[in-house]
Design a protein around this motif. Sequence first.
Motif, PDB file in Angstrom:
ATOM      1  N   ALA A  46       0.892  -1.287   5.702  1.00 25.63           N
ATOM      2  CA  ALA A  46       0.522  -0.500   4.536  1.00 25.63           C
ATOM      3  C   ALA A  46       1.401   0.404   4.230  1.00 25.63           C
ATOM      4  CB  ALA A  46      -0.798  -0.111   4.619  1.00 25.63           C
ATOM      5  N   PRO A  47       1.630   0.621   2.882  1.00 23.52           N
ATOM      6  CA  PRO A  47       2.372   1.746   2.362  1.00 23.52           C
ATOM      7  C   PRO A  47       1.497   2.987   2.329  1.00 23.52           C
ATOM      8  CG  PRO A  47       1.929   0.513   0.499  1.00 23.52           C
ATOM      9  CD  PRO A  47       1.436  -0.255   1.525  1.00 23.52           C
ATOM     10  N   LEU A  48       2.025   4.239   2.392  1.00 22.76           N
ATOM     11  CA  LEU A  48       1.126   5.611   2.057  1.00 22.76           C
ATOM     12  C   LEU A  48       1.471   6.108   0.807  1.00 22.76           C
ATOM     13  CD1 LEU A  48       1.404   7.175   5.549  1.00 22.76           C
ATOM     14  CD2 LEU A  48      -0.547   5.636   4.631  1.00 22.76           C
ATOM     15  N   GLU A  49       0.765   6.817   0.139  1.00 24.95           N
ATOM     16  CA  GLU A  49       1.206   7.571  -1.039  1.00 24.95           C
ATOM     17  C   GLU A  49       1.952   8.492  -0.608  1.00 24.95           C
ATOM     18  OE1 GLU A  49       0.282   6.658  -3.890  1.00 24.95           O
ATOM     19  OE2 GLU A  49      -0.968   5.302  -3.537  1.00 24.95           O
ATOM     20  N   SER A  50       2.537   9.287  -1.695  1.00 25.28           N
ATOM     21  CA  SER A  50       3.572  10.465  -1.493  1.00 25.28           C
ATOM     22  C   SER A  50       2.789  11.242  -0.454  1.00 25.28           C
ATOM     23  CB  SER A  50       3.951  11.137  -2.605  1.00 25.28           C
ATOM     24  OG  SER A  50       4.549  12.247  -2.470  1.00 25.28           O
ATOM     25  N   VAL A  51       3.702  11.998   0.162  1.00 29.41           N
ATOM     26  CA  VAL A  51       3.028  13.227   1.211  1.00 29.41           C
ATOM     27  C   VAL A  51       2.691  14.250   0.295  1.00 29.41           C
ATOM     28  CG1 VAL A  51       5.469  14.453   1.451  1.00 29.41           C
ATOM     29  CG2 VAL A  51       3.859  14.711   3.426  1.00 29.41           C
TER      30      VAL A  51
END
Length: 126
Positions: A46-51
């Motif tokens: 899964a990708p994560l949203e921006s830090v």
Amino acid sequence: MKYICLAYEDEAILDALSSEEWAALREETLEYVEALTRSGHHQASAPLESVRTATTVRVRNGRLSATDGPYTETKETLGGFFIIEARDLNEAIQIAGRWPSARFGSIEVRPLADALRAESRYGAPS
């Protein structure tokens, strides 16, 4: 054995990609996930949203605090993860090394523990 692979990326580098470069990298990544799935190595990803959307939570002396942003200041931030099944660490490293964004950041490879140890969290069992 299962390994988690944490993909660290420099958001500025990825944001600087042209639309065409991003589309090519995205397609390459999706194709690699499909190849890992077909080979039986892929367990989850899964990708994560921006830090910039991160919140760091701590509890100290019974008090909860939540701070905007990541725990540490760094150019590379955790951008996503994938869990793979590999024969051993060497195979896991080879698989992680072919993850397309490894060219722009780094992939941390760690074995997943079967369970939370009763003896200690990180130390070797006595």
